[in-house]
Motif scaffolding. Sequence first.
Motif, mmCIF file in Angstrom:
data_model
loop_
_atom_site.group_PDB
_atom_site.id
_atom_site.type_symbol
_atom_site.label_atom_id
_atom_site.label_comp_id
_atom_site.label_asym_id
_atom_site.label_seq_id
_atom_site.Cartn_x
_atom_site.Cartn_y
_atom_site.Cartn_z
ATOM 1 N N HIS A 14 0.811 -1.225 0.000
ATOM 2 C CA HIS A 14 0.000 0.000 0.000
ATOM 3 C C HIS A 14 0.842 1.272 0.000
ATOM 4 O O HIS A 14 1.874 1.346 0.672
ATOM 5 N N TYR B 34 1.018 5.282 0.953
ATOM 6 C CA TYR B 34 0.489 6.362 1.776
ATOM 7 C C TYR B 34 1.093 7.675 1.292
ATOM 8 O O TYR B 34 2.005 7.674 0.467
ATOM 9 N N SER B 35 0.607 8.756 1.815
ATOM 10 C CA SER B 35 1.069 10.068 1.325
ATOM 11 C C SER B 35 2.567 10.258 1.498
ATOM 12 O O SER B 35 3.221 10.910 0.682
ATOM 13 N N CYS C 109 5.262 3.928 2.245
ATOM 14 C CA CYS C 109 4.632 2.709 1.736
ATOM 15 C C CYS C 109 4.671 1.667 2.847
ATOM 16 O O CYS C 109 5.476 1.760 3.773
ATOM 17 N N PRO D 10 -5.472 -0.636 3.638
ATOM 18 C CA PRO D 10 -4.891 0.610 4.179
ATOM 19 C C PRO D 10 -5.680 1.092 5.396
ATOM 20 O O PRO D 10 -6.814 0.673 5.631
ATOM 21 N N ASP D 11 -5.101 2.032 6.124
ATOM 22 C CA ASP D 11 -5.701 2.510 7.376
ATOM 23 C C ASP D 11 -7.120 3.041 7.195
ATOM 24 O O ASP D 11 -7.985 2.844 8.051
ATOM 25 N N TYR D 12 -7.385 3.732 6.080
ATOM 26 C CA TYR D 12 -8.687 4.369 5.936
ATOM 27 C C TYR D 12 -9.831 3.361 5.783
ATOM 28 O O TYR D 12 -10.997 3.719 5.884
ATOM 29 N N PRO E 47 -4.664 4.097 -2.645
ATOM 30 C CA PRO E 47 -4.785 5.207 -1.677
ATOM 31 C C PRO E 47 -6.193 5.780 -1.685
ATOM 32 O O PRO E 47 -6.903 5.721 -2.685
#
Length: 510
Positions: A165, A167-168, A171, A288-290, A509
């Motif tokens: 994944h 992330y902003s 990774c 991912p976290d979201y 993302p």
Amino acid sequence: MFNAEDLVFIEERGSDLSTVKEQVKNFEKGFPFMEIIQAATVGKGIIQLNEEHANQFIDFLNHKLEHGISLLKFVPASGAASRMFKDLFSAKSKLESGETEAKVLQEKSVNYFFDNLKKFAFYTEFEKLASQPVEQLSALEVLDLVLTEKGLNYGSLPKGLLTFHQYSDDCRTAFEEHCAEGAQYAKDKAGQVKIHFTVSPEHQDAFEAHLKAIRSKYEQAFEVQYDIQFSQQKPSTDTLAVDMNNQPFRNGDSSLLFRPGGHGALLENLNDLDADLIFIKNIDNVVPDYLKEDTTKYKKALAGLLLNYQKRIFSYQQILDERHYTALDSKFYAEASSFLENILNVKPPTSHYYSEKEELYHYLKEKFNRPIRVCGMVKNEGEPGGGPFWAKNRDGSVSLQVVESSQIDLQNKEQQSIVSQATHFNPVDLICGIKNYRGEKYNLLTYRDPQTGFISYKSKDGKELKAQELPGLWNGAMADWNTLFVEVPITTFNPVKTVNDLLRKEHQPD
């Protein structure tokens, strides 16, 4: 069948001769199919939680955590991820044999991979390894950089070490996602998160190095302390291979060939662990976290549900353990029998309802005094996986079982009809209670059904052979557990079986 050198070899491996002989018998007679009675559906074996009930079970879990119960997350992470890249390996082979890029890229999955290369979380790392701009690389050069040691070497690494994944600002590998996820629901009262990964011997050093590199980052981010352990599949669980005449298969040097016994071999690893609650989840089922909110909520709810049901089971265990069968009245027997049959879904043999008090006492004592598991079930939307069924056990009783299609006689029209009525399947989302009311661990090896193994056909050195897998970890290896099925949202199930699965929106993302 076995000579003196064979016996020494078997002993040095830590295998048991009687077990090896039994494996040969299994090849000779085959494994029986499991008889399914009906599909487990909502209201008929599958519990459906509403918001209120889910929150009540989460509250019960939190209450038990305050009293110091121990938690552990168990993640089977053995083996290379080579099957994820099957189509890419095929494309690479074709290119190396002279086929044109245009022809190779006609393969839908290969074309999709190349068209979306920049969307993979590993692209940034891949780009750094390229000796020239990616746009100037040939298809073969791209595949070499992804699959081989010339680049990412993803064709040889385990799934846990692949970058899943983006992330902003970073990774994450699948391993890191399990660490992040574990902090959400497997944290004990002291803030410790215990996770156990089973890994292949050749990959353990890489896992340990990866853990060392990322541990402090996640401990600070989630304000936890990690206790992460690794174990390997035991060589003693490997199974003997035979030739097509059911004689021991021999290598070129005449030595016996043993092969890994499948994920059922990990029951030995699970049996070595100690915790009040054990969460089991496959290495590739992370998001991912979201998107973790549903996973966290239902993991906690299922854990609370298990503890709630286990509390009553423990009360029956204690009464049956401490009191003589003559000291218990008819009301107790009726209540305990009803709970076993209607709540734990264990139906007695139809030919014998244990009308005699002493027989009923021993039957109840046996059925209550065993491990318990809660299995998350998602609605079947075409993904592969074992299904939830009511199935007949060897003792004639009927209970809930996770059954793979290979265990069912699909040539039998009645069995085929039952399979067609299935509405859910098991995404390997389990929570286990492995102790009795005294806090003593069960020996999990005594609660598996040895007749639920699997025979497959392979080859080695140009010769055909038959291989044998042990009862699957969440199938036959847990056949004699008390089992509860609970419906969970499809959002909690996002496996990565091929590299292109990482392009699904659930792995992209936010």
